[in-house]
Design a protein around this motif. Structure first.
Motif, PDB file in Angstrom:
ATOM      1  N   GLY A  41      11.230 -24.949  57.156  1.00 22.67           N
ATOM      2  CA  GLY A  41      10.736 -26.257  56.558  1.00 22.67           C
ATOM      3  C   GLY A  41       9.336 -26.788  56.687  1.00 22.67           C
ATOM      4  O   GLY A  41       9.226 -28.041  56.026  1.00 22.67           O
ATOM      5  N   HIS A  42       8.289 -26.165  57.151  1.00 17.47           N
ATOM      6  CA  HIS A  42       7.075 -26.546  57.182  1.00 17.47           C
ATOM      7  C   HIS A  42       5.962 -25.289  56.720  1.00 17.47           C
ATOM      8  O   HIS A  42       6.637 -24.037  56.710  1.00 17.47           O
ATOM      9  CB  HIS A  42       6.362 -27.014  58.403  1.00 17.47           C
ATOM     10  N   ARG A  43       5.013 -25.580  56.208  1.00 21.09           N
ATOM     11  CA  ARG A  43       4.046 -24.702  55.595  1.00 21.09           C
ATOM     12  C   ARG A  43       2.925 -24.277  56.401  1.00 21.09           C
ATOM     13  O   ARG A  43       2.299 -25.378  57.185  1.00 21.09           O
ATOM     14  CB  ARG A  43       3.624 -25.326  54.251  1.00 21.09           C
ATOM     15  N   THR A  44       2.268 -23.035  56.697  1.00 16.91           N
ATOM     16  CA  THR A  44       1.233 -22.756  57.438  1.00 16.91           C
ATOM     17  C   THR A  44       0.175 -22.082  56.647  1.00 16.91           C
ATOM     18  O   THR A  44       0.696 -21.295  55.601  1.00 16.91           O
ATOM     19  CB  THR A  44       1.378 -21.948  58.534  1.00 16.91           C
ATOM     20  N   GLN A  45      -0.938 -22.010  56.975  1.00 19.37           N
ATOM     21  CA  GLN A  45      -1.801 -21.191  56.106  1.00 19.37           C
ATOM     22  C   GLN A  45      -3.072 -20.746  56.803  1.00 19.37           C
ATOM     23  O   GLN A  45      -3.795 -21.594  57.594  1.00 19.37           O
ATOM     24  CB  GLN A  45      -2.408 -22.108  55.005  1.00 19.37           C
ATOM     25  N   GLN A  46      -3.198 -19.708  56.876  1.00 18.28           N
ATOM     26  CA  GLN A  46      -4.112 -18.842  57.661  1.00 18.28           C
ATOM     27  C   GLN A  46      -5.758 -19.027  56.755  1.00 18.28           C
ATOM     28  O   GLN A  46      -5.805 -18.864  55.863  1.00 18.28           O
ATOM     29  CB  GLN A  46      -3.999 -17.460  57.937  1.00 18.28           C
ATOM     30  N   ILE A  47      -6.642 -19.490  57.869  1.00 20.21           N
ATOM     31  CA  ILE A  47      -8.106 -19.347  57.106  1.00 20.21           C
ATOM     32  C   ILE A  47      -8.977 -18.831  58.039  1.00 20.21           C
ATOM     33  O   ILE A  47      -9.015 -18.983  59.317  1.00 20.21           O
ATOM     34  CB  ILE A  47      -8.543 -21.122  57.249  1.00 20.21           C
ATOM     35  N   GLU A  48      -9.852 -17.843  57.487  1.00 24.53           N
ATOM     36  CA  GLU A  48     -10.846 -17.348  58.331  1.00 24.53           C
ATOM     37  C   GLU A  48     -12.367 -17.444  57.926  1.00 24.53           C
ATOM     38  O   GLU A  48     -12.549 -17.762  56.634  1.00 24.53           O
ATOM     39  CB  GLU A  48     -10.770 -15.683  57.993  1.00 24.53           C
ATOM     40  N   ILE A  49     -13.176 -17.864  58.656  1.00 27.59           N
ATOM     41  CA  ILE A  49     -14.654 -18.324  58.632  1.00 27.59           C
ATOM     42  C   ILE A  49     -15.424 -17.126  58.955  1.00 27.59           C
ATOM     43  O   ILE A  49     -15.274 -16.830  60.291  1.00 27.59           O
ATOM     44  CB  ILE A  49     -14.927 -19.632  58.923  1.00 27.59           C
ATOM     45  N   HIS A  50     -15.844 -16.311  58.168  1.00 26.91           N
ATOM     46  CA  HIS A  50     -16.789 -14.936  58.526  1.00 26.91           C
ATOM     47  C   HIS A  50     -18.420 -15.650  58.529  1.00 26.91           C
ATOM     48  O   HIS A  50     -18.988 -15.844  57.545  1.00 26.91           O
ATOM     49  CB  HIS A  50     -16.613 -14.242  57.702  1.00 26.91           C
ATOM     50  N   PHE A  51     -19.038 -15.512  59.679  1.00 31.41           N
ATOM     51  CA  PHE A  51     -20.453 -15.991  60.021  1.00 31.41           C
ATOM     52  C   PHE A  51     -21.241 -14.877  59.434  1.00 31.41           C
ATOM     53  O   PHE A  51     -21.077 -13.832  59.611  1.00 31.41           O
ATOM     54  CB  PHE A  51     -20.747 -16.606  61.269  1.00 31.41           C
ATOM     55  N   ARG A  52     -22.437 -15.211  59.034  1.00 31.07           N
ATOM     56  CA  ARG A  52     -23.634 -14.486  58.648  1.00 31.07           C
ATOM     57  C   ARG A  52     -23.915 -13.536  59.989  1.00 31.07           C
ATOM     58  O   ARG A  52     -23.648 -13.779  61.172  1.00 31.07           O
ATOM     59  CB  ARG A  52     -24.897 -14.996  57.853  1.00 31.07           C
ATOM     60  N   PHE A  53     -24.690 -12.438  59.916  1.00 29.19           N
ATOM     61  CA  PHE A  53     -25.357 -11.632  60.959  1.00 29.19           C
ATOM     62  C   PHE A  53     -24.131 -10.846  61.597  1.00 29.19           C
ATOM     63  O   PHE A  53     -24.443 -10.417  62.754  1.00 29.19           O
ATOM     64  CB  PHE A  53     -25.864 -12.426  61.873  1.00 29.19           C
ATOM     65  N   ASP A  54     -22.976 -10.854  61.135  1.00 28.28           N
ATOM     66  CA  ASP A  54     -21.856 -10.013  61.830  1.00 28.28           C
ATOM     67  C   ASP A  54     -21.812 -10.448  63.295  1.00 28.28           C
ATOM     68  O   ASP A  54     -21.360  -9.266  64.156  1.00 28.28           O
ATOM     69  CB  ASP A  54     -22.136  -8.476  61.727  1.00 28.28           C
ATOM     70  N   VAL A  55     -21.895 -11.644  63.670  1.00 28.51           N
ATOM     71  CA  VAL A  55     -21.655 -11.832  65.096  1.00 28.51           C
ATOM     72  C   VAL A  55     -20.236 -12.472  65.302  1.00 28.51           C
ATOM     73  O   VAL A  55     -19.794 -12.682  66.551  1.00 28.51           O
ATOM     74  CB  VAL A  55     -22.768 -12.712  65.705  1.00 28.51           C
ATOM     75  N   ALA A  56     -19.344 -12.975  64.439  1.00 32.80           N
ATOM     76  CA  ALA A  56     -18.404 -13.736  64.745  1.00 32.80           C
ATOM     77  C   ALA A  56     -17.458 -14.113  63.372  1.00 32.80           C
ATOM     78  O   ALA A  56     -17.977 -14.102  62.436  1.00 32.80           O
ATOM     79  CB  ALA A  56     -18.802 -15.247  65.326  1.00 32.80           C
ATOM     80  N   VAL A  57     -16.261 -14.214  63.857  1.00 29.84           N
ATOM     81  CA  VAL A  57     -15.126 -14.604  62.889  1.00 29.84           C
ATOM     82  C   VAL A  57     -14.150 -15.565  63.678  1.00 29.84           C
ATOM     83  O   VAL A  57     -13.987 -15.563  64.543  1.00 29.84           O
ATOM     84  CB  VAL A  57     -14.300 -13.374  62.343  1.00 29.84           C
ATOM     85  N   ALA A  58     -14.382 -16.816  62.841  1.00 29.16           N
ATOM     86  CA  ALA A  58     -13.371 -17.745  63.323  1.00 29.16           C
ATOM     87  C   ALA A  58     -11.867 -17.805  62.487  1.00 29.16           C
ATOM     88  O   ALA A  58     -12.235 -17.768  61.256  1.00 29.16           O
ATOM     89  CB  ALA A  58     -13.835 -19.105  63.484  1.00 29.16           C
TER      90      ALA A  58
END
Length: 74
Positions: A41-58
């Motif tokens: 009965g509830h909705r979830t949605q995944q979000i990825e943030i890819h930072f420049r310089f290949d150092v991090a993904v949130a």
């Protein structure tokens, strides 16, 4: 080299008070928003943030139950 470049850019914006499109373009390579999933009965949605310089993904999960709680409190 990528880590040092990333640190230089982040330090440049250490004390910002407003996130502008220019700052986002300099820090973020892309944002991936996945299709929403609905279960129990509830909705979830995944979000990825890819930072420049290949150092991090949130990664974050947006959950409609949390949104509904905030909306009712307002």
């Amino acid at each position: 080299a990528d880590v040092n470049s990333f640190i230089e850019v982040v330090q440049k914006y250490e004390h910002i008070t407003e996130l502008t499109p220019e700052i986002m373009h300099e820090l973020i390579e892309k944002i991936v928003v996945y299709a929403p999933e609905k279960s129990s009965g509830h909705r979830t949605q995944q979000i990825e943030i890819h930072f420049r310089f290949d150092v991090a993904v949130a990664t974050a999960i947006a959950d409609s139950r949390e949104y509904d709680k905030k909306k009712k409190a307002a």
